[in-house]
Design a protein around this motif. Structure first.
Motif, PDB file in Angstrom:
ATOM      1  N   SER A 180      62.889 -97.570  74.344  1.00 30.61           N
ATOM      2  CA  SER A 180      61.497 -98.018  74.438  1.00 30.61           C
ATOM      3  C   SER A 180      61.085 -98.874  73.245  1.00 30.61           C
ATOM      4  O   SER A 180      60.076 -99.572  73.300  1.00 30.61           O
ATOM      5  CB  SER A 180      60.561 -96.809  74.520  1.00 30.61           C
ATOM      6  OG  SER A 180      60.625 -96.062  73.306  1.00 30.61           O
ATOM      7  N   GLY A 181      61.854 -98.795  72.174  1.00 30.84           N
ATOM      8  CA  GLY A 181      61.518 -99.495  70.943  1.00 30.84           C
ATOM      9  C   GLY A 181      60.932 -98.583  69.886  1.00 30.84           C
ATOM     10  O   GLY A 181      60.823 -98.948  68.715  1.00 30.84           O
ATOM     11  N   VAL A 182      60.537 -97.370  70.292  1.00 33.94           N
ATOM     12  CA  VAL A 182      60.030 -96.386  69.332  1.00 33.94           C
ATOM     13  C   VAL A 182      61.208 -95.824  68.548  1.00 33.94           C
ATOM     14  O   VAL A 182      62.292 -95.603  69.093  1.00 33.94           O
ATOM     15  CB  VAL A 182      59.276 -95.246  70.056  1.00 33.94           C
ATOM     16  CG1 VAL A 182      58.919 -94.113  69.098  1.00 33.94           C
ATOM     17  CG2 VAL A 182      58.021 -95.785  70.730  1.00 33.94           C
ATOM     18  N   THR A 183      60.992 -95.615  67.266  1.00 34.13           N
ATOM     19  CA  THR A 183      61.972 -94.942  66.408  1.00 34.13           C
ATOM     20  C   THR A 183      61.289 -93.757  65.762  1.00 34.13           C
ATOM     21  O   THR A 183      60.220 -93.908  65.158  1.00 34.13           O
ATOM     22  CB  THR A 183      62.501 -95.887  65.313  1.00 34.13           C
ATOM     23  OG1 THR A 183      63.165 -96.986  65.934  1.00 34.13           O
ATOM     24  CG2 THR A 183      63.474 -95.178  64.390  1.00 34.13           C
ATOM     25  N   LEU A 184      61.873 -92.579  65.902  1.00 36.23           N
ATOM     26  CA  LEU A 184      61.374 -91.402  65.208  1.00 36.23           C
ATOM     27  C   LEU A 184      62.118 -91.318  63.884  1.00 36.23           C
ATOM     28  O   LEU A 184      63.331 -91.125  63.856  1.00 36.23           O
ATOM     29  CB  LEU A 184      61.593 -90.133  66.020  1.00 36.23           C
ATOM     30  CG  LEU A 184      61.157 -88.831  65.354  1.00 36.23           C
ATOM     31  CD1 LEU A 184      59.649 -88.828  65.071  1.00 36.23           C
ATOM     32  CD2 LEU A 184      61.544 -87.619  66.211  1.00 36.23           C
ATOM     33  N   ALA A 185      61.388 -91.534  62.803  1.00 35.73           N
ATOM     34  CA  ALA A 185      61.966 -91.478  61.464  1.00 35.73           C
ATOM     35  C   ALA A 185      61.426 -90.239  60.753  1.00 35.73           C
ATOM     36  O   ALA A 185      60.217 -90.096  60.595  1.00 35.73           O
ATOM     37  CB  ALA A 185      61.617 -92.735  60.677  1.00 35.73           C
TER      38      ALA A 185
END
Length: 190
Positions: A180-185
């Motif tokens: 989706s383009g989301v990154t969980l950092a």
């Protein structure tokens, strides 16, 4: 001792809301939604979670902290947004609106309150916003969980309001990119 986690959606350029306070460009649907909910369940307003059929059980948090502006996003329709959590709103001059049952409105030093909460038994404490409160609590934040969204706001409410404070070091514990383009950092204080 309980941890304070700043778990929040943020743009690529570091804003938790746009210039007008908008956050509607953050992606709520996509391949990132289920895995992030599995890890950080219970972090949606109770009514929205119920409407989406999401269980708020098993959350890593039992307490949520908000500044007034973050809290006010749900008014007037959600005066007690996270009924499944202990809700604390920091404010200096706003009164509790009608229907705010279960919400504690506090006009005390947030650092003192967080230190008291950390000394209590229980699950984690979630700082859900905003940037001014995060700046005040910066030295108390143990973990960062940033849902970095593939958008640029250019201006708005920053992740941490600017100020005169010493840099803090965090180390990454996980970085999970999604289609989706989301990154969980995710980070923990070094």
């Amino acid at each position: 001792m309980r941890d304070l986690t700043y778990y929040v959606a943020v743009s690529i350029d570091g804003y938790i809301a746009g210039p007008g306070g908008e956050f509607d460009r953050f992606l709520v649907e996509g391949d990132h939604a289920a895995p992030i909910w599995a890890k950080y369940g219970g972090t949606a307003p109770t009514a929205l979670a119920d409407a989406a059929g999401l269980s708020v059980e098993g959350s890593p948090f039992d307490t949520v902290l908000m500044g007034w502006n973050t809290y006010a996003v749900g008014l007037p329709g959600m005066p007690s947004p996270y009924r499944h959590l202990r809700q604390i709103v920091f404010t200096r001059g706003h009164q509790a609106p009608a229907g705010a049952d279960g919400v504690e409105f506090i006009d005390r030093d947030p650092v003192d309150v967080v230190r008291e909460l950390k000394a209590e038994e229980g699950k984690g404490v979630w700082l859900c916003g905003g940037g001014a409160l995060a700046a005040v609590l910066r030295d108390e934040i143990d973990r960062l969980a940033l849902k970095r969204n593939p958008v640029l706001f250019g201006a708005g409410i920053p992740l941490f309001e600017s100020g005169d404070y010493d840099p803090a070091a965090f180390r990454p514990t996980a970085v999970t990119p999604f289609e989706s383009g989301v990154t969980l950092a995710e980070y923990t204080r070094a």
